[in-house]
Scaffold this motif. Structure first.
Motif, PDB file in Angstrom:
ATOM      1  N   VAL A   1      -1.944   5.121  12.315  1.00 16.31           N
ATOM      2  CA  VAL A   1      -1.593   5.900  13.493  1.00 16.31           C
ATOM      3  C   VAL A   1      -2.641   5.687  14.577  1.00 16.31           C
ATOM      4  CG1 VAL A   1      -1.180   8.221  14.376  1.00 16.31           C
ATOM      5  CG2 VAL A   1      -0.442   7.609  12.067  1.00 16.31           C
ATOM      6  N   GLY A   2      -2.212   5.498  15.803  1.00 15.76           N
ATOM      7  CA  GLY A   2      -3.155   5.475  16.906  1.00 15.76           C
ATOM      8  C   GLY A   2      -3.222   4.157  17.637  1.00 15.76           C
ATOM      9  N   ASN A   3      -3.118   3.024  16.949  1.00 16.50           N
ATOM     10  CA  ASN A   3      -3.260   1.767  17.670  1.00 16.50           C
ATOM     11  C   ASN A   3      -2.104   0.806  17.414  1.00 16.50           C
ATOM     12  OD1 ASN A   3      -3.789   0.485  15.152  1.00 16.50           O
ATOM     13  ND2 ASN A   3      -5.928   1.115  15.293  1.00 16.50           N
ATOM     14  N   GLY A   4      -1.144   1.193  16.606  1.00 17.77           N
ATOM     15  CA  GLY A   4       0.011   0.343  16.398  1.00 17.77           C
ATOM     16  C   GLY A   4      -0.233  -0.856  15.512  1.00 17.77           C
ATOM     17  N   PHE A   5      -1.435  -1.004  15.019  1.00 20.71           N
ATOM     18  CA  PHE A   5      -1.726  -2.162  14.165  1.00 20.71           C
ATOM     19  C   PHE A   5      -1.558  -1.788  12.708  1.00 20.71           C
ATOM     20  CE2 PHE A   5      -3.444  -6.032  12.737  1.00 20.71           C
ATOM     21  CZ  PHE A   5      -4.277  -5.746  11.679  1.00 20.71           C
ATOM     22  N   GLN A   6      -0.826  -2.606  11.989  1.00 23.60           N
ATOM     23  CA  GLN A   6      -0.572  -2.337  10.575  1.00 23.60           C
ATOM     24  C   GLN A   6      -1.661  -2.971   9.728  1.00 23.60           C
ATOM     25  OE1 GLN A   6       3.331  -3.312   9.269  1.00 23.60           O
ATOM     26  NE2 GLN A   6       2.784  -3.379   7.115  1.00 23.60           N
ATOM     27  N   THR A   7      -2.384  -2.167   8.968  1.00 23.94           N
ATOM     28  CA  THR A   7      -3.388  -2.674   8.045  1.00 23.94           C
ATOM     29  C   THR A   7      -2.752  -2.817   6.679  1.00 23.94           C
ATOM     30  OG1 THR A   7      -5.130  -1.567   9.284  1.00 23.94           O
ATOM     31  CG2 THR A   7      -5.679  -2.274   7.069  1.00 23.94           C
ATOM     32  N   HIS A   8      -2.554  -4.045   6.228  1.00 22.68           N
ATOM     33  CA  HIS A   8      -1.813  -4.286   4.998  1.00 22.68           C
ATOM     34  C   HIS A   8      -2.525  -3.734   3.764  1.00 22.68           C
ATOM     35  CE1 HIS A   8       1.082  -6.656   7.136  1.00 22.68           C
ATOM     36  NE2 HIS A   8       0.158  -7.454   7.606  1.00 22.68           N
ATOM     37  N   SER A   9      -3.840  -3.615   3.819  1.00 21.06           N
ATOM     38  CA  SER A   9      -4.580  -3.142   2.655  1.00 21.06           C
ATOM     39  C   SER A   9      -4.860  -1.653   2.711  1.00 21.06           C
ATOM     40  CB  SER A   9      -5.895  -3.920   2.524  1.00 21.06           C
ATOM     41  OG  SER A   9      -6.670  -3.798   3.692  1.00 21.06           O
ATOM     42  N   ALA A  10      -4.229  -0.939   3.649  1.00 20.79           N
ATOM     43  CA  ALA A  10      -4.446   0.506   3.742  1.00 20.79           C
ATOM     44  C   ALA A  10      -4.025   1.183   2.443  1.00 20.79           C
ATOM     45  CB  ALA A  10      -3.658   1.074   4.916  1.00 20.79           C
ATOM     46  N   ASN A  11      -4.856   2.064   1.958  1.00 24.30           N
ATOM     47  CA  ASN A  11      -4.589   2.869   0.764  1.00 24.30           C
ATOM     48  C   ASN A  11      -4.548   2.067  -0.531  1.00 24.30           C
ATOM     49  OD1 ASN A  11      -4.233   5.144   2.459  1.00 24.30           O
ATOM     50  ND2 ASN A  11      -2.107   4.555   2.819  1.00 24.30           N
ATOM     51  N   VAL A  12      -4.948   0.812  -0.510  1.00 26.48           N
ATOM     52  CA  VAL A  12      -4.976   0.001  -1.716  1.00 26.48           C
ATOM     53  C   VAL A  12      -6.364   0.105  -2.353  1.00 26.48           C
ATOM     54  CG1 VAL A  12      -4.813  -2.334  -2.654  1.00 26.48           C
ATOM     55  CG2 VAL A  12      -3.259  -1.610  -0.841  1.00 26.48           C
ATOM     56  N   THR A  13      -6.400   0.329  -3.648  1.00 26.42           N
ATOM     57  CA  THR A  13      -7.661   0.310  -4.392  1.00 26.42           C
ATOM     58  C   THR A  13      -7.567  -0.752  -5.476  1.00 26.42           C
ATOM     59  OG1 THR A  13      -6.922   1.997  -5.956  1.00 26.42           O
ATOM     60  CG2 THR A  13      -8.055   2.769  -3.981  1.00 26.42           C
ATOM     61  N   VAL A  14      -8.700  -1.342  -5.789  1.00 24.69           N
ATOM     62  CA  VAL A  14      -8.749  -2.404  -6.790  1.00 24.69           C
ATOM     63  C   VAL A  14      -9.768  -2.025  -7.860  1.00 24.69           C
ATOM     64  CG1 VAL A  14      -9.169  -4.853  -7.229  1.00 24.69           C
ATOM     65  CG2 VAL A  14      -8.147  -4.135  -5.057  1.00 24.69           C
ATOM     66  N   PRO A  15      -9.339  -1.447  -8.974  1.00 24.98           N
ATOM     67  CA  PRO A  15     -10.285  -1.166 -10.065  1.00 24.98           C
ATOM     68  C   PRO A  15     -10.918  -2.478 -10.534  1.00 24.98           C
ATOM     69  CG  PRO A  15      -8.166  -0.096 -10.446  1.00 24.98           C
ATOM     70  CD  PRO A  15      -7.962  -1.038  -9.322  1.00 24.98           C
ATOM     71  N   PHE A  16     -12.239  -2.513 -10.576  1.00 18.86           N
ATOM     72  CA  PHE A  16     -12.913  -3.747 -10.965  1.00 18.86           C
ATOM     73  C   PHE A  16     -13.941  -3.481 -12.058  1.00 18.86           C
ATOM     74  CE2 PHE A  16     -15.709  -1.923  -7.789  1.00 18.86           C
ATOM     75  CZ  PHE A  16     -16.987  -2.227  -8.238  1.00 18.86           C
ATOM     76  N   PHE A  17     -14.158  -4.485 -12.859  1.00 18.96           N
ATOM     77  CA  PHE A  17     -15.219  -4.464 -13.871  1.00 18.96           C
ATOM     78  C   PHE A  17     -16.285  -5.444 -13.424  1.00 18.96           C
ATOM     79  CE2 PHE A  17     -17.368  -6.119 -17.609  1.00 18.96           C
ATOM     80  CZ  PHE A  17     -17.660  -4.973 -18.325  1.00 18.96           C
ATOM     81  N   MET A  18     -17.525  -4.973 -13.309  1.00 17.79           N
ATOM     82  CA  MET A  18     -18.621  -5.850 -12.932  1.00 17.79           C
ATOM     83  C   MET A  18     -19.530  -6.059 -14.138  1.00 17.79           C
ATOM     84  SD  MET A  18     -21.170  -5.825  -9.617  1.00 17.79           S
ATOM     85  CE  MET A  18     -22.171  -4.381 -10.029  1.00 17.79           C
ATOM     86  N   TYR A  19     -19.745  -7.315 -14.485  1.00 17.51           N
ATOM     87  CA  TYR A  19     -20.654  -7.630 -15.589  1.00 17.51           C
ATOM     88  C   TYR A  19     -22.064  -7.148 -15.253  1.00 17.51           C
ATOM     89  CZ  TYR A  19     -16.961 -10.748 -17.316  1.00 17.51           C
ATOM     90  OH  TYR A  19     -15.779 -11.254 -17.790  1.00 17.51           O
ATOM     91  N   GLU A  20     -22.870  -6.968 -16.283  1.00 15.33           N
ATOM     92  CA  GLU A  20     -24.248  -6.516 -16.072  1.00 15.33           C
ATOM     93  C   GLU A  20     -25.026  -7.615 -15.355  1.00 15.33           C
ATOM     94  OE1 GLU A  20     -27.115  -3.964 -15.753  1.00 15.33           O
ATOM     95  OE2 GLU A  20     -25.242  -3.446 -16.775  1.00 15.33           O
TER      96      GLU A  20
END
Length: 537
Positions: free
Chosen positions: A93-112
């Motif tokens: 909302v506000g600028n008319g630009f669609q952010t494709h990754s809005a509200n997307v989360t990526v659970p990740f595992f990071m090695y030590e």
């Protein structure tokens, strides 16, 4: 492990449901009057034993999680893809630009990290002012809410190595040894071998030793690079960009999570702009290049402005520093900058504190001249802050840190492309869903070289006649800067890298942006100035 922590690992996803089963059994025992008090106590003891056995069994399964991928984990890889498709229907909302990754989360595992020589044996300092984003990346992921300790729940796997330090010989291990040890470690992980590393991410953001690193990394593991130029054969490479000047200058002042909390970037959008155009840089490819015509900077410095009525030179900061070993007499047509003025203004600009609001600085014009000496990133940052536009004249590759520095300072980037529809620069700009199309100005590279001052006059006229359009672009930069700039408060660059890597692992990462509208200088009425001149005539 604490008892409460073990309960969190209870394998309910495998259909055991032991908590509700035990409650049901206890309830039934309490309702019956055929069992004596002593019998009931014996039953409670038996239930307790069952609980203990199941807890042990659950903890064993959890301990095996990193060693044995589950079918459930493989199926869960597609969950976020459904979220992405839903999020793409939402609009910001506000600028008319669609952010494709809005509200997307990526659970990740990071090695030590310390399990890798290319981290444990490497310096954690920001040695390169443009290419060392992997240091901040690992820092910001350490305690990130998307990080999971259970690899079976991960959509992406992060390999926390510092390949920039390895490339710069800032590690107590050779490039080959560090990469071989990393590969051997990963190949012992079933999470890596099940997809041959196609859901594993590593950053390779330095240009030194790039070919050696690509040879060891191969064509399957996801590689975040500063450019895709010359590596088109590696479809597993995607662009993650550069550090901005401010992040590099204040690297030691970041807090424990890697954020630059002292700087209020809201001031950048409100800075009074006294210069129309900012560009400064080394004299790389000054003579032009047949292979990369975009690199031809000579025209900008040899073509003088004939329209003296508009005093275009008063609005410019365009200077160039000779490369080491170049002889000044090779360029008799390019004047020297005023040395006294140059040194005086350098001292003023460098004396301004890095943190806090930027004070007003004196106007400083250096119109297409050769610098008597170099200057720091502090000066470059201050000049960018007071310039309406920053020219993107590419260096070794189409991508440039000028893009990131201009956004950090809210100076509108001006691009010069060779192909209106298929320029390689558009592939470099595809990352992070950033609204380049609505922010950047695009001109034809060939037209620019034909008459570079026509572009400068066009920009000057925009400042005078189209202030609302410029304000809209600055507002967009302000709204989206945290998605691109590492030093922005609340920066999301590390999250955007994760999202793009995840998209690439699913074959869903775009390789180019929708090109911004190219502004032609050859058409009648192409700029407010040309219309004004026509009316006068």
């Amino acid at each position: 492990m604490r008892f409460t922590d073990e309960i969190k690992l209870w394998p309910t996803s495998r259909g055991l449901g032991c908590g509700s089963l035990i409650d049901d059994l206890l309830a039934r025992r309490k309702r019956t009057d055929k069992v004596s008090r002593a019998g009931f106590e014996m039953f409670q003891g038996a239930v307790g034993s069952v609980v203990a056995i199941l807890l042990i069994f659950g903890s064993v399964l959890a301990a095996q999680a990193e060693r044995r991928p589950s079918d459930f984990a493989a199926r869960s890889q597609w969950n976020s893809f459904d979220l992405l498709k839903a999020a793409e229907k939402d609009h910001v909302v506000g600028n008319g630009f669609q952010t494709h990754s809005a509200n997307v989360t990526v659970p990740f595992f990071m090695y030590e990290p310390d399990h890798f020589l290319a981290y444990s044996k490497c310096s954690k300092a920001i040695w390169s002012p443009k290419h060392t984003i992997d240091v901040l990346f690992v820092e910001r992921l350490q305690n990130h809410p998307w990080r999971t300790s259970q690899p079976q729940d991960a959509e992406l796997f992060v390999v926390p190595v510092l390949l920039s330090a390895l490339a710069l010989d800032r590690c107590n291990v050779s490039v080959s040894k560090g990469l071989i040890q990393m590969k051997e470690y990963l190949e012992r992980s079933p999470w890596y071998t099940r997809y041959k590393g196609r859901d594993h991410l590593v950053l390779m953001t330095q240009w030194q030793n790039r070919n050696v690193m690509l040879h060891h990394l191969g064509h399957t593991i996801l590689i975040g690079s500063y450019t895709r130029d010359t590596v088109a054969a590696y479809r597993n490479v995607f662009v993650v960009g550069f550090l901005d000047n401010y992040a590099a200058m204040t690297a030691e002042s970041r807090n424990a999570d890697g954020y630059f909390s002292k700087w209020n970037y809201a001031n950048s959008a409100k800075m009074p702009r006294t210069l129309v155009v900012r560009w400064m840089g080394l004299n790389r490819y000054f003579r032009g290049s047949a292979v990369l015509p975009r690199l031809n900077r000579k025209a900008l410095f040899t073509e003088r402005d004939a329209d003296t009525d508009y005093h275009v030179g008063d609005d410019l900061f365009l200077s160039v520093k000779l490369m080491e070993g170049e002889v000044r007499t090779q360029y008799p047509e390019i004047p020297d900058c005023n040395r006294t003025e140059f040194i005086t203004n350098l001292k003023i600009y460098e004396s301004i504190p890095l943190v806090g609001s930027s004070p007003r600085v004196p106007k400083w014009t250096a119109d297409r001249c050769i610098q008597p000496l170099g200057f720091s990133r502090v000066v470059a940052h201050r000049i960018t802050e007071i310039s309406h536009f920053s020219l993107l004249l590419a260096g070794d590759n189409p991508e440039s840190d000028t893009l990131y520095n201009s956004i950090a300072a809210r100076s509108i980037p001006v691009l010069f492309v060779e192909d209106e529809k298929h320029d390689f620069l558009y592939e470099c700009m595809a990352h992070f869903d950033f609204p380049w199309k609505d922010i950047a100005l695009v001109f034809s590279g060939p037209e620019f070289r034909e008459d570079p001052m026509r572009v400068i006059r066009y920009l000057r006229d925009m400042v005078q006649n189209e202030p609302e359009d410029l304000a809209r672009r600055v507002k967009l930069m302000d709204d989206h800067a945290r998605d691109l700039v590492w030093s922005e408060p609340g920066s999301r660059v590390h999250e955007k890298i994760l999202i793009d890597a995840w998209k690439l692992s699913k074959g869903n990462l775009s390789r180019s942006i929708e090109p911004p509208k190219m502004r032609s200088l050859k058409k009648p009425g192409a700029s407010p100035l040309s219309r004004d001149l026509q009316n006068r005539s």
